[in-house]
Design a protein around this motif. Structure first.
Motif, PDB file in Angstrom:
ATOM      1  N   ILE A 294      16.515   2.529  35.936  1.00 60.21           N
ATOM      2  CA  ILE A 294      15.827   1.646  34.985  1.00 60.21           C
ATOM      3  C   ILE A 294      16.001   2.197  33.581  1.00 60.21           C
ATOM      4  CG2 ILE A 294      13.617   0.646  34.283  1.00 60.21           C
ATOM      5  CD1 ILE A 294      12.657   1.002  37.170  1.00 60.21           C
ATOM      6  N   VAL A 295      16.448   1.342  32.669  1.00 62.23           N
ATOM      7  CA  VAL A 295      16.454   1.658  31.239  1.00 62.23           C
ATOM      8  C   VAL A 295      15.207   0.995  30.672  1.00 62.23           C
ATOM      9  CG1 VAL A 295      17.646   1.384  29.037  1.00 62.23           C
ATOM     10  CG2 VAL A 295      18.967   1.767  31.134  1.00 62.23           C
ATOM     11  N   LEU A 296      14.249   1.811  30.237  1.00 65.21           N
ATOM     12  CA  LEU A 296      12.903   1.318  29.930  1.00 65.21           C
ATOM     13  C   LEU A 296      12.512   1.582  28.485  1.00 65.21           C
ATOM     14  CD1 LEU A 296      10.179   0.161  30.925  1.00 65.21           C
ATOM     15  CD2 LEU A 296       9.593   2.472  31.725  1.00 65.21           C
ATOM     16  N   ASP A 297      12.268   0.516  27.752  1.00 63.64           N
ATOM     17  CA  ASP A 297      11.771   0.645  26.380  1.00 63.64           C
ATOM     18  C   ASP A 297      10.307   1.067  26.429  1.00 63.64           C
ATOM     19  OD1 ASP A 297      11.583   0.520  23.630  1.00 63.64           O
ATOM     20  OD2 ASP A 297      11.240  -1.643  23.584  1.00 63.64           O
ATOM     21  N   ILE A 298       9.899   1.931  25.519  1.00 63.51           N
ATOM     22  CA  ILE A 298       8.508   2.383  25.510  1.00 63.51           C
ATOM     23  C   ILE A 298       7.595   1.349  24.867  1.00 63.51           C
ATOM     24  CG2 ILE A 298       6.918   4.082  24.512  1.00 63.51           C
ATOM     25  CD1 ILE A 298       8.938   6.224  25.005  1.00 63.51           C
ATOM     26  N   MET A 299       8.010   0.791  23.721  1.00 65.12           N
ATOM     27  CA  MET A 299       7.155  -0.134  22.982  1.00 65.12           C
ATOM     28  C   MET A 299       7.368  -1.555  23.493  1.00 65.12           C
ATOM     29  SD  MET A 299       5.603   2.014  21.177  1.00 65.12           S
ATOM     30  CE  MET A 299       4.659   0.905  20.129  1.00 65.12           C
ATOM     31  N   LEU A 300       6.611  -1.917  24.540  1.00 59.44           N
ATOM     32  CA  LEU A 300       6.699  -3.242  25.138  1.00 59.44           C
ATOM     33  C   LEU A 300       5.405  -4.013  24.900  1.00 59.44           C
ATOM     34  CD1 LEU A 300       8.255  -2.299  28.616  1.00 59.44           C
ATOM     35  CD2 LEU A 300       9.415  -3.523  26.764  1.00 59.44           C
TER      36      LEU A 300
ATOM     37  N   SER B 268      13.634   4.423  22.884  1.00 51.55           N
ATOM     38  CA  SER B 268      12.534   4.223  21.942  1.00 51.55           C
ATOM     39  C   SER B 268      12.979   4.541  20.528  1.00 51.55           C
ATOM     40  CB  SER B 268      11.347   5.120  22.310  1.00 51.55           C
ATOM     41  OG  SER B 268      10.300   5.003  21.362  1.00 51.55           O
ATOM     42  N   ALA B 269      12.349   3.859  19.572  1.00 47.98           N
ATOM     43  CA  ALA B 269      12.566   4.185  18.158  1.00 47.98           C
ATOM     44  C   ALA B 269      11.774   5.425  17.762  1.00 47.98           C
ATOM     45  CB  ALA B 269      12.161   2.998  17.279  1.00 47.98           C
ATOM     46  N   ARG B 270      10.867   5.837  18.630  1.00 40.62           N
ATOM     47  CA  ARG B 270      10.047   7.021  18.360  1.00 40.62           C
ATOM     48  C   ARG B 270      10.777   8.243  18.907  1.00 40.62           C
ATOM     49  NH1 ARG B 270       4.269   5.239  20.750  1.00 40.62           N
ATOM     50  NH2 ARG B 270       3.854   7.451  20.304  1.00 40.62           N
ATOM     51  N   GLY B 271      11.229   9.098  17.981  1.00 36.81           N
ATOM     52  CA  GLY B 271      12.081  10.203  18.397  1.00 36.81           C
ATOM     53  C   GLY B 271      11.534  11.577  18.120  1.00 36.81           C
ATOM     54  N   SER B 272      10.209  11.690  17.910  1.00 38.70           N
ATOM     55  CA  SER B 272       9.653  13.012  17.646  1.00 38.70           C
ATOM     56  C   SER B 272       9.718  13.865  18.910  1.00 38.70           C
ATOM     57  CB  SER B 272       8.201  12.904  17.174  1.00 38.70           C
ATOM     58  OG  SER B 272       7.361  12.521  18.251  1.00 38.70           O
ATOM     59  N   GLU B 273       9.650  15.164  18.711  1.00 38.99           N
ATOM     60  CA  GLU B 273       9.672  16.076  19.857  1.00 38.99           C
ATOM     61  C   GLU B 273       8.505  15.797  20.795  1.00 38.99           C
ATOM     62  OE1 GLU B 273       9.717  20.884  20.851  1.00 38.99           O
ATOM     63  OE2 GLU B 273       9.476  20.171  18.789  1.00 38.99           O
ATOM     64  N   THR B 274       7.342  15.496  20.225  1.00 42.54           N
ATOM     65  CA  THR B 274       6.165  15.218  21.047  1.00 42.54           C
ATOM     66  C   THR B 274       6.393  14.019  21.947  1.00 42.54           C
ATOM     67  OG1 THR B 274       4.680  16.118  19.352  1.00 42.54           O
ATOM     68  CG2 THR B 274       3.704  14.645  20.999  1.00 42.54           C
ATOM     69  N   ASP B 275       6.978  12.946  21.383  1.00 41.81           N
ATOM     70  CA  ASP B 275       7.244  11.746  22.165  1.00 41.81           C
ATOM     71  C   ASP B 275       8.234  12.035  23.292  1.00 41.81           C
ATOM     72  OD1 ASP B 275       5.584  10.003  20.702  1.00 41.81           O
ATOM     73  OD2 ASP B 275       7.132   9.752  19.176  1.00 41.81           O
TER      74      ASP B 275
ATOM     75  N   LYS C 125      16.562   5.269  19.645  1.00 42.35           N
ATOM     76  CA  LYS C 125      17.254   4.182  18.952  1.00 42.35           C
ATOM     77  C   LYS C 125      17.502   4.574  17.498  1.00 42.35           C
ATOM     78  CE  LYS C 125      14.806   0.582  21.591  1.00 42.35           C
ATOM     79  NZ  LYS C 125      13.912  -0.576  21.483  1.00 42.35           N
ATOM     80  N   PRO C 126      18.604   4.119  16.900  1.00 43.92           N
ATOM     81  CA  PRO C 126      19.722   3.402  17.518  1.00 43.92           C
ATOM     82  C   PRO C 126      20.650   4.377  18.253  1.00 43.92           C
ATOM     83  CG  PRO C 126      20.186   3.718  15.193  1.00 43.92           C
ATOM     84  CD  PRO C 126      18.800   4.272  15.437  1.00 43.92           C
ATOM     85  N   PHE C 127      21.326   3.893  19.268  1.00 44.30           N
ATOM     86  CA  PHE C 127      22.267   4.723  20.022  1.00 44.30           C
ATOM     87  C   PHE C 127      23.497   3.883  20.345  1.00 44.30           C
ATOM     88  CE2 PHE C 127      18.965   2.962  22.802  1.00 44.30           C
ATOM     89  CZ  PHE C 127      19.726   2.145  23.618  1.00 44.30           C
ATOM     90  N   SER C 128      24.580   4.556  20.656  1.00 35.62           N
ATOM     91  CA  SER C 128      25.816   3.851  20.984  1.00 35.62           C
ATOM     92  C   SER C 128      25.863   3.525  22.471  1.00 35.62           C
ATOM     93  CB  SER C 128      27.037   4.699  20.617  1.00 35.62           C
ATOM     94  OG  SER C 128      27.135   5.824  21.473  1.00 35.62           O
TER      95      SER C 128
END
Length: 236
Positions: free
Chosen positions: A51-57, A81-88, A103-106
């Motif tokens: 499953i490729v799962l977006d966090i912000m749904l 996710s667009a949220r890329g902090s270490e904590t996330d 995000k964004p990714f290739s």
């Protein structure tokens, strides 16, 4: 046999469409969902390999969906996710995600991550075979400990290191179609600077060596996808 099935859960329509189209081009079977509710319906319709799962749904977010999913399934999950902090990232991985992509990714990066996760789970799923060290398929015997292949009549088959490792990839993914791009990614650390042509040549060599007494080799071509080891694999 069908190629690995991917469920993409993403509420952004253009991104969802793009991901589905690109993953299909790499040989995957793809289903999509826009929310947790649709994800549940998709999973009830049939199993998936990842499953490729977006966090912000909308509604239930990906974090909560993963928590719920892990109570009943170990299906691999890659968070996007667009949220890329270490904590996330750490939170996502600690909750049981297999990878986390910002995000964004290739497309190539996503495909590489999917390939790595599927390989890891394939190895985990083949623990019995790995512990046995020796496996058979169609009468052939492959020993990982001695790195030897023996024919049905017991003769030792001469394989190069790259050929042995490529055959190992097929054995670890028996009865699954593997696209050329995925096969390159799965074998990159084994066969160096791989290309479609080099993979085709090596598969052709393996086929010749796996042909016995006029019988066809068990590596079959899946039109429009790539190759597949069509045999059942068993530990000795």
């Amino acid at each position: 046999m069908p190629s690995p099935s991917i469920l993409v859960v993403e509420d952004d329509p253009p991104l969802r469409t793009l991901l589905a189209r690109n993953l299909r081009q790499y040989g995957y079977t793809v289903r999509t969902a826009v929310s947790g509710a649709e994800m549940g319906v998709a999973l009830k319709a049939g199993p998936v390999d990842l499953i490729v799962l977006d966090i912000m749904l909308p509604g239930t977010n990906g974090i909560e969906l993963l928590r719920s999913l892990r109570q009943q399934s170990e299906v691999p999950v890659i968070f996007i996710s667009a949220r890329g902090s270490e904590t996330d990232r750490v939170l996502g991985l600690e909750l049981g995600a297999d990878d986390y992509l910002v995000k964004p990714f290739s497309t190539r990066e996503l495909v590489a991550r999917i390939g790595a996760v599927l390989r890891r789970h394939a190895r985990d799923g083949n623990d019995e075979i790995g512990k046995a060290g020796v496996i058979t398929f169609d009468g052939w015997t492959l020993s990982h400990q001695s790195r030897e292949l023996r024919s049905p009549d017991g003769a030792l088959v001469d394989l190069t290191t790259a050929e042995f490792d490529l055959l190992t990839v097929f054995v670890q993914n028996a009865r699954r179609a593997i696209g050329r791009e995925r096969l390159i990614e799965m074998s990159r650390d084994r066969i160096g600077d791989a290309s479609d042509r080099s993979v085709d040549v090596m598969v052709s060599r393996l086929r010749r060596k796996l042909s016995s007494e006029g019988a066809d080799a068990p590596i079959t071509t899946i039109r429009g996808v790539g190759y597949m080891l069509s045999s059942e694999v068993s530990p000795v």
